[in-house]
Design an enzyme around this catalytic site. Structure first.
Site, PDB file in Angstrom:
ATOM      1  N   ASP A 110       0.153  28.285  12.452  1.00 57.93           N
ATOM      2  CA  ASP A 110       0.008  26.868  12.080  1.00 57.93           C
ATOM      3  C   ASP A 110       0.153  26.784  10.557  1.00 57.93           C
ATOM      4  O   ASP A 110      -0.810  26.505   9.841  1.00 57.93           O
ATOM      5  CB  ASP A 110      -1.378  26.364  12.539  1.00 57.93           C
ATOM      6  CG  ASP A 110      -1.589  24.889  12.240  1.00 57.93           C
ATOM      7  OD1 ASP A 110      -0.638  24.210  11.790  1.00 57.93           O
ATOM      8  OD2 ASP A 110      -2.718  24.409  12.450  1.00 57.93           O
ATOM      9  N   TYR A 117      -2.780  31.521   9.626  1.00 63.56           N
ATOM     10  CA  TYR A 117      -3.016  30.262   8.888  1.00 63.56           C
ATOM     11  C   TYR A 117      -4.145  29.482   9.573  1.00 63.56           C
ATOM     12  O   TYR A 117      -3.976  28.329   9.955  1.00 63.56           O
ATOM     13  CB  TYR A 117      -1.750  29.398   8.826  1.00 63.56           C
ATOM     14  CG  TYR A 117      -0.499  30.108   8.404  1.00 63.56           C
ATOM     15  CD1 TYR A 117      -0.161  30.187   7.052  1.00 63.56           C
ATOM     16  CD2 TYR A 117       0.354  30.696   9.338  1.00 63.56           C
ATOM     17  CE1 TYR A 117       1.013  30.840   6.657  1.00 63.56           C
ATOM     18  CE2 TYR A 117       1.508  31.349   8.949  1.00 63.56           C
ATOM     19  CZ  TYR A 117       1.836  31.409   7.613  1.00 63.56           C
ATOM     20  OH  TYR A 117       2.998  32.037   7.232  1.00 63.56           O
ATOM     21  N   GLN A 148      -9.054  18.625  10.317  1.00 60.30           N
ATOM     22  CA  GLN A 148      -8.017  17.668  10.739  1.00 60.30           C
ATOM     23  C   GLN A 148      -8.544  16.241  10.647  1.00 60.30           C
ATOM     24  O   GLN A 148      -9.698  15.982  10.993  1.00 60.30           O
ATOM     25  CB  GLN A 148      -7.612  17.963  12.193  1.00 60.30           C
ATOM     26  CG  GLN A 148      -6.947  19.309  12.379  1.00 60.30           C
ATOM     27  CD  GLN A 148      -5.473  19.291  12.012  1.00 60.30           C
ATOM     28  OE1 GLN A 148      -4.931  18.265  11.598  1.00 60.30           O
ATOM     29  NE2 GLN A 148      -4.820  20.426  12.158  1.00 60.30           N
ATOM     30  N   CYS A 184       3.728  21.059  10.965  1.00 60.15           N
ATOM     31  CA  CYS A 184       3.667  19.693  10.433  1.00 60.15           C
ATOM     32  C   CYS A 184       4.970  19.345   9.728  1.00 60.15           C
ATOM     33  O   CYS A 184       5.061  18.326   9.047  1.00 60.15           O
ATOM     34  CB  CYS A 184       2.474  19.539   9.496  1.00 60.15           C
ATOM     35  SG  CYS A 184       2.491  20.726   8.151  1.00 60.15           S
ATOM     36  N   CYS A 220       0.799  -1.225   0.000  1.00 60.82           N
ATOM     37  CA  CYS A 220       0.000   0.000   0.000  1.00 60.82           C
ATOM     38  C   CYS A 220       0.836   1.282   0.000  1.00 60.82           C
ATOM     39  O   CYS A 220       0.670   2.128  -0.867  1.00 60.82           O
ATOM     40  CB  CYS A 220      -0.942  -0.027   1.192  1.00 60.82           C
ATOM     41  SG  CYS A 220      -1.765   1.517   1.545  1.00 60.82           S
TER      42      CYS A 220
HETATM   43  N1  SAH Z   1      -4.988  25.996  11.746  1.00 62.01           N
HETATM   44  C1  SAH Z   1      -5.843  25.236  10.870  1.00 62.01           C
HETATM   45  C2  SAH Z   1      -5.272  24.969   9.489  1.00 62.01           C
HETATM   46  C3  SAH Z   1      -3.800  24.735   9.353  1.00 62.01           C
HETATM   47  S1  SAH Z   1      -3.287  24.167   7.772  1.00 62.01           S
HETATM   48  C4  SAH Z   1      -6.286  23.945  11.549  1.00 62.01           C
HETATM   49  O1  SAH Z   1      -5.699  23.519  12.538  1.00 62.01           O
HETATM   50  O2  SAH Z   1      -7.264  23.358  11.095  1.00 62.01           O
HETATM   51  C5  SAH Z   1      -2.492  25.584   7.094  1.00 62.01           C
HETATM   52  C6  SAH Z   1      -3.447  26.603   6.510  1.00 62.01           C
HETATM   53  O3  SAH Z   1      -2.684  27.688   6.001  1.00 62.01           O
HETATM   54  C7  SAH Z   1      -4.280  26.097   5.337  1.00 62.01           C
HETATM   55  O4  SAH Z   1      -5.630  26.315   5.628  1.00 62.01           O
HETATM   56  C8  SAH Z   1      -3.822  26.970   4.150  1.00 62.01           C
HETATM   57  O5  SAH Z   1      -4.868  27.277   3.251  1.00 62.01           O
HETATM   58  C9  SAH Z   1      -3.331  28.207   4.838  1.00 62.01           C
HETATM   59  N2  SAH Z   1      -2.339  29.042   4.144  1.00 62.01           N
HETATM   60  C10 SAH Z   1      -1.363  28.654   3.287  1.00 62.01           C
HETATM   61  N3  SAH Z   1      -0.581  29.703   2.950  1.00 62.01           N
HETATM   62  C11 SAH Z   1      -1.064  30.795   3.609  1.00 62.01           C
HETATM   63  C12 SAH Z   1      -0.663  32.155   3.692  1.00 62.01           C
HETATM   64  N4  SAH Z   1       0.386  32.617   3.023  1.00 62.01           N
HETATM   65  N5  SAH Z   1      -1.384  32.985   4.475  1.00 62.01           N
HETATM   66  C13 SAH Z   1      -2.449  32.525   5.175  1.00 62.01           C
HETATM   67  N6  SAH Z   1      -2.869  31.245   5.139  1.00 62.01           N
HETATM   68  C14 SAH Z   1      -2.185  30.379   4.376  1.00 62.01           C
END
Ligand code: SAH
Length: 463
Positions: free
Chosen positions: A389, A320, A291, A416, A84
């Site tokens: 994040d 983010y 998530q 991550c 897989c």
């Molecule tokens: N904090 C959220 C999502 C984290 S994932 C949670 O825990 O559910 C990272 C996020 O950053 C994504 O939603 C993506 O669309 C966003 N992102 C990516 N580049 C960005 C930027 N330059 N400015 C703002 N957001 C951004």
């Protein structure tokens, strides 16, 4: 300059001792200091390998036989593990996996972040008590075989679809319903999409499951907008599975391996299903980012709350922010929260979720964090705590510069990707912050993904 000769040759066999694991979970052996990467080998193991590819500074090998096994080696519980490729660490005991993730974070923070590891506390990885059945979302490619459909996974390094009844890291409810839908579609003579010929209709079935509410959503990803036997198929699903609250069609006409197309239509029921993390309720649509491990998400967000040390007086930025999950979690304990996210639909979801929970102290803006937050600061605004994040590439330097200028008391960094985290921590440390706690959280057991949450404080401030 004389060409440096690699100390190993292709197709030759060597007896080696493995010393380390790469981030991808391959074993590392060294011959005269020259690293050879070998899948399915663990540190402290000895064995015979065959070198299959020699590159400039490293080689790849194949494990032929093991002479000595690591104490962490186990029989992978999943019968299709080798084919897989979805999991990479099932041959390591769960405790071994948690240790591996912690060590990886420590190494990267020291090597790339240049942090003084005598001062930084990296905690043991927070794992799951039962590290199985955790995924709340299944995205399953559909193919054909003689006389029917297959629903499963792409075989490692190929696009051949192998039928799969059970994925051990998936909520079993998701597996069950995917197989049922496959059988129903088969009964009605539905044709699967063929990637090579760009013909056929059903490309993927996606299923989402709300762990707390038990609600489910089914998404048919199809090549065209038509839907033969639509009513009969829907009735078949909803009569057997009352927990299905939403059935959606996403149309992807393109010749691409990107799963979703731009058009999404509700076929039956609601546009959303609901789930809860702690006390906060979320509406999740077919395309919302949410998530995939809700149990560990709670663990991660509780840590974010702990590291933010909110008393109710703080202004908080959540950069983010996606659909506002962390923002809304923190809003319960903060004076106000300002969430910034680049995807407009996610911000619509965030606002809707705030309303759904009666949360009035959270504001959201669409845009790049590195543009919106510096603007906001220029207008005279300040935050006491900033949570970031970011995606795998980490924070943009312009955002880090603004953080250093704004000087919030605390920065909580959720990451991550330990590599970019380490790079950014180095910048924040140089600019006056101190990394005080580092907590790896196992969001994706049996895979090499590592999630980390870090608390930084402004140097010289009483914590
Ligand atoms: N904090 C959220 C999502 C984290 S994932 C949670 O825990 O559910 C990272 C996020 O950053 C994504 O939603 C993506 O669309 C966003 N992102 C990516 N580049 C960005 C930027 N330059 N400015 C703002 N957001 C951004």
């Amino acid at each position: 300059m004389a060409k440096i000769q690699a100390p190993v040759n292709k197709n030759e066999y060597y007896d080696v001792t493995f010393e380390d694991l790469t981030h991808e979970g391959a074993g590392v052996a060294k011959i005269d200091g020259f690293p050879i990467f070998v899948e399915n080998a663990l540190p402290d193991e000895r064995g015979k390998i065959k070198v299959i590819k020699v590159k400039k500074g490293f080689a790849f090998g194949k494990l032929i036989e093991l002479h000595e096994e690591s104490k962490h080696r186990i029989e992978a519980p999943c019968p299709i593990y080798a084919q897989c490729g979805g999991c990479q660490l099932q041959h390591i005991s769960y405790q071994g996996q948690l240790d591996f993730k912690k060590k990886q974070v420590e190494q990267v923070l020291s090597r790339i972040g240049k942090l003084d590891m005598t001062k930084v506390k990296v905690h043991d990885t927070l794992g799951m008590t039962e590290p199985w059945n955790y995924r709340n979302k299944a995205q399953v490619p559909i193919g054909e075989r003689e006389g029917g459909l297959v629903a499963g996974f792409y075989q490692k390094r190929s696009h051949d679809i192998i039928d799969m009844e059970r994925c051990l890291i998936q909520q079993s409810e998701n597996d069950e319903i995917v197989q049922a839908i496959k059988n129903i579609c088969e009964q009605y003579g539905i044709r699967a999409y063929n990637e090579e010929k760009h013909k056929g209709w059903l490309r993927h079935i996606m299923v989402r499951y709300g762990l707390v509410t038990g609600e489910m959503m089914v998404v048919f990803v199809t090549k065209t907008a038509d839907f033969q036997h639509k009513q009969a198929i829907i009735e078949n699903i909803t009569s057997k599975y009352p927990q299905v609250k939403s059935i959606v069609q996403n149309i992807n006409t393109k010749r691409t391996n990107v799963i979703f197309g731009d058009e999404t239509n509700v076929l039956w029921g609601e546009e959303y299903i609901y789930d809860k993390i702690g006390d906060v309720k979320f509406a999740i649509s077919a395309r919302s980012f949410y998530q995939v491990n809700p149990e560990q998400t709670k663990v991660l967000y509780d840590k974010a709350l702990e590291y933010a040390q909110l008393t109710g007086e703080e202004s908080v930025i959540d950069a983010y922010c996606g659909i506002g999950t962390i923002s809304l979690f923190l809003a319960q304990k903060a004076k106000n929260v300002f969430g910034v996210e680049i995807v407009p639909e996610a911000i619509e979801d965030a606002k809707r979720n705030a309303e759904l929970n009666g949360i009035t102290n959270a504001d959201f803006a669409v845009g790049e964090a590195e543009v919106v937050i510096p603007e906001w600061y220029k207008q005279g605004n300040k935050a006491d705590v900033i949570v970031v994040d970011p995606p795998r590439k980490g924070c943009d330097e312009a955002l880090l510069k603004t953080i250093l200028a704004m000087k919030p008391k605390r920065v909580v960094y959720v990451s991550c990707n330990p590599g970019t985290l380490a790079r950014d921590l180095h910048i924040l440390e140089q600019g006056g912050y101190e990394t005080v706690e580092v907590q790896p959280v196992d969001m994706f057991p049996h895979t090499t993904h590592v999630e980390v949450i870090v608390k930084l404080v402004l140097k010289g401030t009483v914590d």
